[in-house]
Design a protein around this motif. Structure first.
Motif, mmCIF file in Angstrom:
data_model
loop_
_atom_site.group_PDB
_atom_site.id
_atom_site.type_symbol
_atom_site.label_atom_id
_atom_site.label_comp_id
_atom_site.label_asym_id
_atom_site.label_seq_id
_atom_site.Cartn_x
_atom_site.Cartn_y
_atom_site.Cartn_z
ATOM 1 N N LEU A 116 7.692 7.050 9.165
ATOM 2 C CA LEU A 116 8.089 7.086 7.813
ATOM 3 C C LEU A 116 7.080 8.040 7.207
ATOM 4 C CD1 LEU A 116 8.618 3.982 5.415
ATOM 5 C CD2 LEU A 116 7.167 5.887 4.634
ATOM 6 N N HIS A 118 6.418 10.041 3.510
ATOM 7 C CA HIS A 118 6.813 10.082 2.141
ATOM 8 C C HIS A 118 6.389 11.605 1.557
ATOM 9 C CE1 HIS A 118 5.449 9.978 -2.041
ATOM 10 N NE2 HIS A 118 6.743 9.249 -2.202
ATOM 11 N N VAL A 140 12.264 7.291 8.868
ATOM 12 C CA VAL A 140 12.488 7.092 7.456
ATOM 13 C C VAL A 140 11.794 8.329 6.544
ATOM 14 C CG1 VAL A 140 12.020 5.616 5.634
ATOM 15 C CG2 VAL A 140 12.294 4.716 7.829
ATOM 16 N N HIS A 142 11.305 9.375 3.100
ATOM 17 C CA HIS A 142 11.314 8.991 1.734
ATOM 18 C C HIS A 142 10.969 10.010 0.871
ATOM 19 C CE1 HIS A 142 9.077 6.107 -1.257
ATOM 20 N NE2 HIS A 142 9.802 6.369 -1.699
ATOM 21 N N SER A 143 11.942 10.258 -0.039
ATOM 22 C CA SER A 143 11.584 11.349 -1.218
ATOM 23 C C SER A 143 10.980 12.547 -0.682
ATOM 24 C CB SER A 143 10.575 10.720 -2.260
ATOM 25 O OG SER A 143 11.210 9.587 -2.711
ATOM 26 N N LEU A 254 15.894 8.192 1.707
ATOM 27 C CA LEU A 254 15.367 7.435 0.398
ATOM 28 C C LEU A 254 15.033 8.180 -0.513
ATOM 29 C CD1 LEU A 254 13.197 4.550 1.974
ATOM 30 C CD2 LEU A 254 15.460 4.597 1.610
ATOM 31 N N ASN A 255 15.436 7.946 -1.685
ATOM 32 C CA ASN A 255 14.903 8.467 -3.015
ATOM 33 C C ASN A 255 15.130 7.863 -4.292
ATOM 34 O OD1 ASN A 255 17.795 8.997 -3.403
ATOM 35 N ND2 ASN A 255 17.365 11.131 -4.369
ATOM 36 N N HIS A 289 8.373 2.542 -3.145
ATOM 37 C CA HIS A 289 7.609 1.326 -2.527
ATOM 38 C C HIS A 289 6.817 0.819 -3.326
ATOM 39 C CE1 HIS A 289 5.035 5.099 -2.170
ATOM 40 N NE2 HIS A 289 3.926 4.302 -2.023
ATOM 41 N N TYR A 296 12.586 -2.259 -1.717
ATOM 42 C CA TYR A 296 12.003 -1.302 -0.788
ATOM 43 C C TYR A 296 11.730 -1.849 0.472
ATOM 44 C CZ TYR A 296 9.602 2.751 1.273
ATOM 45 O OH TYR A 296 9.385 4.151 1.896
ATOM 46 N N VAL A 300 13.856 -1.177 4.055
ATOM 47 C CA VAL A 300 13.069 -0.640 5.286
ATOM 48 C C VAL A 300 12.995 -1.592 6.303
ATOM 49 C CG1 VAL A 300 10.888 0.728 5.741
ATOM 50 C CG2 VAL A 300 12.053 1.138 3.785
#
Length: 306
Positions: A116, A118, A140, A142-143, A254-255, A289, A296, A300
């Motif tokens: 994951l 970010h 994953v 994320h953004s 994800l965003n 998150h 979230y 996830v």
């Protein structure tokens, strides 16, 4: 968290150009030998320490997913190299990719793991995934921007939504080259309150992460630049659009609705990655998150255990 096994450690990393021994700090929540695929979470910034990702320990508690957090070199509790400020030949993407590989090998999970990432961490793991390592099973993002040109366009658009006095301060210090001033940083904070984290006050973990970044901005200033919307470092030309199709593992994208990583910024991942699901958090900016923590973890956790 009292029932979850927690181990903290360091692993040496060979970086000849550093001129001194270097170590990567990590922390494990859960049991890597439990039979459940571990998740390694990669922080953003670059140079923003792991603290703001501590909420991911919810996944260990609710879904029994072993979690590994770590600080990239130059950040948090790993080796700092302030003497390398401005050295773009040292702070390369390859340095951080090698560090991730080194950590996976040290932990003995290189044959079966999920990642994951970010923001910048998502960029890093996307590049890692595009090399198709055999042990990577799930991803994953994320953004995370797929292309920094789109990111810069989005930030410039957002900047125009700020109050005029804030925009004037940002322009004044950019023109004067005084972007390390407290006035400029206070104006940047107004931007962050809109498009980074909309919670007020900010969670302590996020405050701690930004404090760590402020304490040693070597990596951020060198690789990125003075702010999210004035990128002067090598990151300004970063893209993975042409290689994203090489990511073959199941991917969760994800965003947030108010995210710095707007739909236009992450959409290339959705178009190019064959096995991908996209979820946007309606009440979140850049840190869903924290902003929509319960949902979230459900999203996830379900992805990782499906």
């Amino acid at each position: 968290m009292s029932e979850i096994k927690v181990i903290e450690g360091e692993v040496s990393i060979d970086i000849p150009a550093a001129g001194k021994p270097c170590k990567t700090w990590y922390k494990i929540f859960g049991d890597l030998k439990s039979g459940v695929r571990p998740l390694v979470a990669v922080h953003g910034g670059p140079g923003c320490p792991h603290y703001y990702l501590l909420s991911l320990t919810d996944l260990a508690a609710s879904h029994d997913i072993p979690l590994v957090l770590y600080d990239q070199v130059g950040t948090g509790q790993s080796t700092h190299l302030p003497e390398k400020m401005g050295d773009i030949t040292f702070w390369t993407e390859e340095l951080f990719l090698d560090e991730l590989d080194n950590l996976l090998q040290h932990l003995g999970i290189q044959e079966d793991y999920a990642l994951l990432g970010h923001s910048w961490g998502g960029m890093l793991i996307a590049r890692h995934a595009a090399s198709q390592p055999k042990g990577l099973k799930q991803l994953v993002l994320h953004s995370a921007p797929a292309d920094m040109g789109s990111w810069i366009e989005a930030q410039n658009m957002f900047r125009l939504t700020l109050p005029q006095d804030v925009r004037d301060i940002l322009k004044k210090h950019k023109d004067a080259g005084t972007m390390e001033s407290k006035e400029y940083q206070a104006a940047v904070q107004v931007f962050y309150q809109h498009y980074n984290c909309r919670l007020n006050p900010w969670p302590e973990d996020l405050v701690a992460a930004f404090a760590g970044l402020e304490e040693d901005p070597t990596v951020y200033f060198t690789v990125n630049g003075p702010s999210e919307f004035y990128i002067t470092g090598p990151l300004k030309d970063w893209t993975i659009v042409k290689d994203a199709h090489k990511i073959h593992v199941p991917t969760l994208l994800l965003n947030g609705r108010y995210d710095e990583a707007q739909d236009s910024v992450v959409a290339p991942f959705f178009r190019e990655i064959p096995k991908i699901k996209w979820v946007t958090f309606a009440e979140s900016a850049h840190v869903a998150h924290l902003e929509e923590r319960e949902r979230y973890m459900q999203v996830v956790g379900s992805f990782l255990t499906s």
